[in-house]
Design a protein around this motif. Sequence first.
Motif, PDB file in Angstrom:
ATOM      1  N   GLN A 216       0.830  -1.206   0.000  1.00 30.81           N
ATOM      2  CA  GLN A 216       0.000   0.000   0.000  1.00 30.81           C
ATOM      3  C   GLN A 216       0.861   1.250   0.000  1.00 30.81           C
ATOM      4  OE1 GLN A 216      -2.776   0.114   3.213  1.00 30.81           O
ATOM      5  NE2 GLN A 216      -3.821   1.977   2.480  1.00 30.81           N
ATOM      6  N   LYS A 217       1.950   1.230   0.801  1.00 30.58           N
ATOM      7  CA  LYS A 217       2.849   2.382   0.825  1.00 30.58           C
ATOM      8  C   LYS A 217       3.524   2.584  -0.534  1.00 30.58           C
ATOM      9  CE  LYS A 217       3.900   2.143   5.778  1.00 30.58           C
ATOM     10  NZ  LYS A 217       4.945   1.914   6.806  1.00 30.58           N
ATOM     11  N   ALA A 218       3.920   1.477  -1.157  1.00 25.65           N
ATOM     12  CA  ALA A 218       4.556   1.600  -2.476  1.00 25.65           C
ATOM     13  C   ALA A 218       3.587   2.175  -3.502  1.00 25.65           C
ATOM     14  CB  ALA A 218       5.064   0.235  -2.933  1.00 25.65           C
ATOM     15  N   ALA A 219       2.314   1.763  -3.423  1.00 32.11           N
ATOM     16  CA  ALA A 219       1.322   2.301  -4.354  1.00 32.11           C
ATOM     17  C   ALA A 219       1.106   3.783  -4.123  1.00 32.11           C
ATOM     18  CB  ALA A 219       0.013   1.531  -4.209  1.00 32.11           C
ATOM     19  N   GLU A 220       1.043   4.185  -2.842  1.00 32.70           N
ATOM     20  CA  GLU A 220       0.877   5.603  -2.538  1.00 32.70           C
ATOM     21  C   GLU A 220       2.082   6.407  -3.021  1.00 32.70           C
ATOM     22  OE1 GLU A 220      -1.810   4.947   1.513  1.00 32.70           O
ATOM     23  OE2 GLU A 220       0.241   5.739   1.615  1.00 32.70           O
ATOM     24  N   LYS A 221       3.275   5.843  -2.827  1.00 33.81           N
ATOM     25  CA  LYS A 221       4.486   6.520  -3.285  1.00 33.81           C
ATOM     26  C   LYS A 221       4.485   6.669  -4.803  1.00 33.81           C
ATOM     27  CE  LYS A 221       9.516   6.249  -2.948  1.00 33.81           C
ATOM     28  NZ  LYS A 221      10.664   5.444  -2.447  1.00 33.81           N
ATOM     29  N   ALA A 222       4.025   5.631  -5.476  1.00 36.71           N
ATOM     30  CA  ALA A 222       3.961   5.706  -6.937  1.00 36.71           C
ATOM     31  C   ALA A 222       2.979   6.769  -7.389  1.00 36.71           C
ATOM     32  CB  ALA A 222       3.570   4.344  -7.506  1.00 36.71           C
ATOM     33  N   GLU A 223       1.838   6.877  -6.709  1.00 39.80           N
ATOM     34  CA  GLU A 223       0.863   7.895  -7.063  1.00 39.80           C
ATOM     35  C   GLU A 223       1.430   9.290  -6.835  1.00 39.80           C
ATOM     36  OE1 GLU A 223      -1.934   5.451  -8.623  1.00 39.80           O
ATOM     37  OE2 GLU A 223      -2.037   7.635  -8.482  1.00 39.80           O
ATOM     38  N   ARG A 224       2.176   9.467  -5.712  1.00 41.34           N
ATOM     39  CA  ARG A 224       2.775  10.775  -5.447  1.00 41.34           C
ATOM     40  C   ARG A 224       3.809  11.130  -6.511  1.00 41.34           C
ATOM     41  NH1 ARG A 224       2.797   8.777  -0.099  1.00 41.34           N
ATOM     42  NH2 ARG A 224       5.046   8.345  -0.256  1.00 41.34           N
ATOM     43  N   MET A 225       4.610  10.144  -6.908  1.00 41.74           N
ATOM     44  CA  MET A 225       5.615  10.409  -7.926  1.00 41.74           C
ATOM     45  C   MET A 225       4.967  10.750  -9.269  1.00 41.74           C
ATOM     46  SD  MET A 225       8.550  10.303  -6.562  1.00 41.74           S
ATOM     47  CE  MET A 225       9.526  10.291  -8.044  1.00 41.74           C
ATOM     48  N   LYS A 226       3.878  10.057  -9.596  1.00 40.88           N
ATOM     49  CA  LYS A 226       3.181  10.369 -10.844  1.00 40.88           C
ATOM     50  C   LYS A 226       2.611  11.780 -10.813  1.00 40.88           C
ATOM     51  CE  LYS A 226       1.843   5.664 -12.157  1.00 40.88           C
ATOM     52  NZ  LYS A 226       0.702   4.745 -12.395  1.00 40.88           N
ATOM     53  N   ALA A 227       2.033  12.155  -9.669  1.00 42.08           N
ATOM     54  CA  ALA A 227       1.489  13.509  -9.556  1.00 42.08           C
ATOM     55  C   ALA A 227       2.585  14.550  -9.655  1.00 42.08           C
ATOM     56  CB  ALA A 227       0.726  13.643  -8.238  1.00 42.08           C
ATOM     57  N   LYS A 228       3.745  14.258  -9.032  1.00 44.18           N
ATOM     58  CA  LYS A 228       4.870  15.183  -9.080  1.00 44.18           C
ATOM     59  C   LYS A 228       5.395  15.336 -10.508  1.00 44.18           C
ATOM     60  CE  LYS A 228       9.307  16.059  -6.822  1.00 44.18           C
ATOM     61  NZ  LYS A 228      10.300  15.527  -5.847  1.00 44.18           N
ATOM     62  N   ILE A 229       5.503  14.201 -11.211  1.00 42.27           N
ATOM     63  CA  ILE A 229       5.977  14.243 -12.605  1.00 42.27           C
ATOM     64  C   ILE A 229       4.998  15.018 -13.477  1.00 42.27           C
ATOM     65  CG2 ILE A 229       6.415  12.812 -14.633  1.00 42.27           C
ATOM     66  CD1 ILE A 229       7.468  10.663 -12.675  1.00 42.27           C
ATOM     67  N   LYS A 230       3.706  14.793 -13.253  1.00 40.33           N
ATOM     68  CA  LYS A 230       2.701  15.498 -14.025  1.00 40.33           C
ATOM     69  C   LYS A 230       2.755  16.990 -13.757  1.00 40.33           C
ATOM     70  CE  LYS A 230      -2.233  15.386 -15.074  1.00 40.33           C
ATOM     71  NZ  LYS A 230      -3.539  14.752 -14.754  1.00 40.33           N
ATOM     72  N   ARG A 231       2.978  17.365 -12.486  1.00 35.05           N
ATOM     73  CA  ARG A 231       3.060  18.784 -12.135  1.00 35.05           C
ATOM     74  C   ARG A 231       4.273  19.438 -12.786  1.00 35.05           C
ATOM     75  NH1 ARG A 231       2.963  17.992  -7.305  1.00 35.05           N
ATOM     76  NH2 ARG A 231       5.161  18.263  -6.741  1.00 35.05           N
ATOM     77  N   ARG A 232       5.414  18.739 -12.791  1.00 34.48           N
ATOM     78  CA  ARG A 232       6.615  19.298 -13.413  1.00 34.48           C
ATOM     79  C   ARG A 232       6.426  19.471 -14.922  1.00 34.48           C
ATOM     80  NH1 ARG A 232      11.808  16.286 -10.568  1.00 34.48           N
ATOM     81  NH2 ARG A 232      11.541  17.197  -8.474  1.00 34.48           N
ATOM     82  N   ARG A 233       5.778  18.508 -15.529  1.00 29.25           N
ATOM     83  CA  ARG A 233       5.518  18.644 -16.971  1.00 29.25           C
ATOM     84  C   ARG A 233       4.624  19.844 -17.252  1.00 29.25           C
ATOM     85  NH1 ARG A 233       4.372  12.442 -19.131  1.00 29.25           N
ATOM     86  NH2 ARG A 233       6.550  11.718 -19.007  1.00 29.25           N
ATOM     87  N   GLN A 234       3.617  20.046 -16.415  1.00 28.29           N
ATOM     88  CA  GLN A 234       2.733  21.187 -16.599  1.00 28.29           C
ATOM     89  C   GLN A 234       3.484  22.495 -16.420  1.00 28.29           C
ATOM     90  OE1 GLN A 234      -0.352  20.931 -17.672  1.00 28.29           O
ATOM     91  NE2 GLN A 234      -0.585  23.154 -17.744  1.00 28.29           N
ATOM     92  N   GLU A 235       4.381  22.548 -15.399  1.00 31.46           N
ATOM     93  CA  GLU A 235       5.179  23.756 -15.196  1.00 31.46           C
ATOM     94  C   GLU A 235       6.095  24.023 -16.387  1.00 31.46           C
ATOM     95  OE1 GLU A 235       5.457  23.363 -10.300  1.00 31.46           O
ATOM     96  OE2 GLU A 235       7.236  23.085 -11.568  1.00 31.46           O
ATOM     97  N   TRP A 236       6.683  22.953 -16.904  1.00 33.96           N
ATOM     98  CA  TRP A 236       7.577  23.133 -18.056  1.00 33.96           C
ATOM     99  C   TRP A 236       6.794  23.597 -19.288  1.00 33.96           C
ATOM    100  CZ3 TRP A 236      12.547  23.641 -18.676  1.00 33.96           C
ATOM    101  CH2 TRP A 236      13.085  23.533 -19.969  1.00 33.96           C
ATOM    102  N   THR A 237       5.559  23.100 -19.428  1.00 32.02           N
ATOM    103  CA  THR A 237       4.729  23.529 -20.557  1.00 32.02           C
ATOM    104  C   THR A 237       4.336  24.990 -20.424  1.00 32.02           C
ATOM    105  OG1 THR A 237       3.857  21.281 -20.740  1.00 32.02           O
ATOM    106  CG2 THR A 237       2.631  23.006 -21.857  1.00 32.02           C
ATOM    107  N   ASP A 238       4.036  25.425 -19.194  1.00 33.34           N
ATOM    108  CA  ASP A 238       3.668  26.831 -18.987  1.00 33.34           C
ATOM    109  C   ASP A 238       4.826  27.760 -19.277  1.00 33.34           C
ATOM    110  OD1 ASP A 238       1.620  25.950 -16.111  1.00 33.34           O
ATOM    111  OD2 ASP A 238       1.170  25.964 -18.268  1.00 33.34           O
ATOM    112  N   LEU A 239       6.062  27.303 -19.005  1.00 30.62           N
ATOM    113  CA  LEU A 239       7.222  28.139 -19.308  1.00 30.62           C
ATOM    114  C   LEU A 239       7.397  28.289 -20.818  1.00 30.62           C
ATOM    115  CD1 LEU A 239       9.766  26.820 -16.670  1.00 30.62           C
ATOM    116  CD2 LEU A 239       8.545  29.000 -16.655  1.00 30.62           C
TER     117      LEU A 239
END
Length: 239
Positions: A216-239
């Motif tokens: 369960q912890k690994a799944a939560e960690k994976a979800e957090r990493m996916k959200a973080k990656i998605k956020r960084r991509r969005q920030e890079w797109t806005d730039l």
Amino acid sequence: MEKVVPDILDSSAYSIETAKQRTELDRMRREAEQRKEERRRKLVELQSQFKQLLHCNQSLPEHIRLQQTELELDPRFREEAEQLTDLQIQEVWKELAWEAEWHRVALKKLQERFWESLESDIITVVACESEHKISTYRLLPLSQRFLQLQKGGQSGRPRQCKKELSKENDMSSGGQDSSLDRAERQREDEIFSEDESQEHVGVPGGKGGHTADRLQKAAEKAERMKAKIKRRRQEWTDL
């Protein structure tokens, strides 16, 4: 005492009236044949005379020579003869149409089977000053299946070359965008590899709850990493 005439019992024998009619018909037929023979003889004489006249006409000087049209007594005779000849030719063509078509189709099949199907025929070259000679082979064309495979093989090589060139361009171009994407892909691969390894690890029966917690912890960690990656991509797109 008057002699008794016997009756005619033969059914094929002519009666007196029939015999008289047959005799008259035979006489008329003989006379017609005689008239035809006499007309044929006169026609032959006229033809010979006409040929002599033509010969004499050709021997005359050109300025006094008669033309061919001037020698015709009536042009309608020639036209009728030509029409009759054309009709006879058409009748012969109609009678031989089926046989001519049969031979034409048979010839076409033979040509397609033994001649048009060849890529190249036998060619023999003979030497002039010796008895040496060399010949080629009869070659059949390649099948459509082979041509398709050959075409597919040739088109597959450029695709591989294009893939290799695209990889080289990606590696040589550099830039923050490509490096960021590669880093994100590496992180995703690491996370998913950890999840799969944890799912396949065998744990004793008393520690089943700890295994579930780790998953369960690994799944939560994976979800957090996916959200973080998605956020960084969005920030890079806005730039």
